[in-house]
Design a protein around this motif. Sequence first.
Motif, mmCIF file in Angstrom:
data_model
loop_
_atom_site.group_PDB
_atom_site.id
_atom_site.type_symbol
_atom_site.label_atom_id
_atom_site.label_comp_id
_atom_site.label_asym_id
_atom_site.label_seq_id
_atom_site.Cartn_x
_atom_site.Cartn_y
_atom_site.Cartn_z
ATOM 1 N N LEU A 134 -8.139 1.790 -7.589
ATOM 2 C CA LEU A 134 -7.585 1.075 -6.441
ATOM 3 C C LEU A 134 -6.073 0.921 -6.552
ATOM 4 C CD1 LEU A 134 -10.346 -1.637 -5.936
ATOM 5 C CD2 LEU A 134 -9.816 0.269 -4.401
ATOM 6 N N CYS A 183 -2.146 1.760 6.879
ATOM 7 C CA CYS A 183 -3.281 0.948 6.436
ATOM 8 C C CYS A 183 -4.583 1.726 6.655
ATOM 9 C CB CYS A 183 -3.298 -0.380 7.193
ATOM 10 S SG CYS A 183 -4.142 -1.685 6.307
ATOM 11 N N GLN A 191 2.027 4.116 2.970
ATOM 12 C CA GLN A 191 1.037 4.839 3.760
ATOM 13 C C GLN A 191 0.480 3.923 4.835
ATOM 14 O OE1 GLN A 191 -2.548 5.819 1.541
ATOM 15 N NE2 GLN A 191 -2.012 4.283 0.016
ATOM 16 N N GLN A 195 -9.155 5.697 1.839
ATOM 17 C CA GLN A 195 -9.222 6.004 0.408
ATOM 18 C C GLN A 195 -10.059 4.971 -0.339
ATOM 19 O OE1 GLN A 195 -5.207 6.235 -0.994
ATOM 20 N NE2 GLN A 195 -4.712 8.036 0.234
ATOM 21 N N VAL A 196 -9.855 3.707 -0.024
ATOM 22 C CA VAL A 196 -10.588 2.634 -0.684
ATOM 23 C C VAL A 196 -12.090 2.765 -0.416
ATOM 24 C CG1 VAL A 196 -11.002 0.134 -0.603
ATOM 25 C CG2 VAL A 196 -8.666 1.013 -0.774
ATOM 26 N N CYS A 209 -14.906 -3.999 2.749
ATOM 27 C CA CYS A 209 -13.466 -3.771 2.844
ATOM 28 C C CYS A 209 -12.977 -4.423 4.128
ATOM 29 C CB CYS A 209 -13.182 -2.263 2.863
ATOM 30 S SG CYS A 209 -11.430 -1.854 3.024
ATOM 31 N N ILE A 224 0.806 -1.219 0.000
ATOM 32 C CA ILE A 224 0.000 0.000 0.000
ATOM 33 C C ILE A 224 0.842 1.273 0.000
ATOM 34 C CG2 ILE A 224 -2.099 -1.036 0.898
ATOM 35 C CD1 ILE A 224 -1.266 -0.111 3.675
ATOM 36 N N ASN A 278 -5.059 4.957 6.386
ATOM 37 C CA ASN A 278 -5.238 5.908 5.280
ATOM 38 C C ASN A 278 -5.653 5.184 4.005
ATOM 39 O OD1 ASN A 278 -4.579 8.088 6.866
ATOM 40 N ND2 ASN A 278 -2.458 8.175 6.196
ATOM 41 N N ALA A 279 -5.036 4.044 3.749
ATOM 42 C CA ALA A 279 -5.369 3.274 2.551
ATOM 43 C C ALA A 279 -6.824 2.815 2.602
ATOM 44 C CB ALA A 279 -4.430 2.080 2.416
ATOM 45 N N THR A 291 -3.775 3.030 -4.593
ATOM 46 C CA THR A 291 -3.618 2.705 -3.176
ATOM 47 C C THR A 291 -2.657 1.548 -2.962
ATOM 48 O OG1 THR A 291 -5.890 3.434 -2.815
ATOM 49 C CG2 THR A 291 -4.896 2.144 -1.080
ATOM 50 N N GLY A 292 -2.672 0.556 -3.838
ATOM 51 C CA GLY A 292 -1.829 -0.621 -3.694
ATOM 52 C C GLY A 292 -1.826 -1.423 -4.983
#
Length: 166
Positions: free
Chosen positions: A129, A85, A83, A91-92, A101, A80, A87-88, A132-133
């Motif tokens: 996505l 997890c 950042q 965003q997701v 999620c 990711i 924050n990720a 983000t990762g």
Amino acid sequence: MALETEKLLDETGWRLLQELQQNARLSYTELGQRIGLSLPSVAERVRKMEEAGIITGYHAEVNLSKLGMPVQAVIQLQGIGGQSCRNAVSQVCELPEVLECSRVTGSDSIIVRVVATSLDHLAKVIDQLSLTGIPATSIIRAKPMKRHVIPPEILERGASEDDFTA
């Protein structure tokens, strides 16, 4: 389990939970008839289970294809990008296509279930996505089991390792 939760999850409490998991729209009268309780007793038990956090909500199950969203996929996100997890995940979860999620252990950090109107739409979701990762996507072809009612036997099986011997 806390003592209060154990009291709520006696045999009658579990029967009540199972009926509600199968059909949350049952009236208290119908629930009472099915499990042998009066309407006030059912209402009180349900209220206590809600207050204890055992029952956390009631939901309508919708047919996504009928809504014009026939494509569902599970997407695992790795790496990711330094950042957090949190924050990720934030965003997701902003994407309207994300239905679920989960933060997970292992090589993936986040697993999401998404919905799309087409494969082109899914590609756009995957592109979003990927900010983000690193995504790995599996398209859901069918869901042979929609939802499973949680029975008390799971607790019993978890307490006895003998049930899982080869």
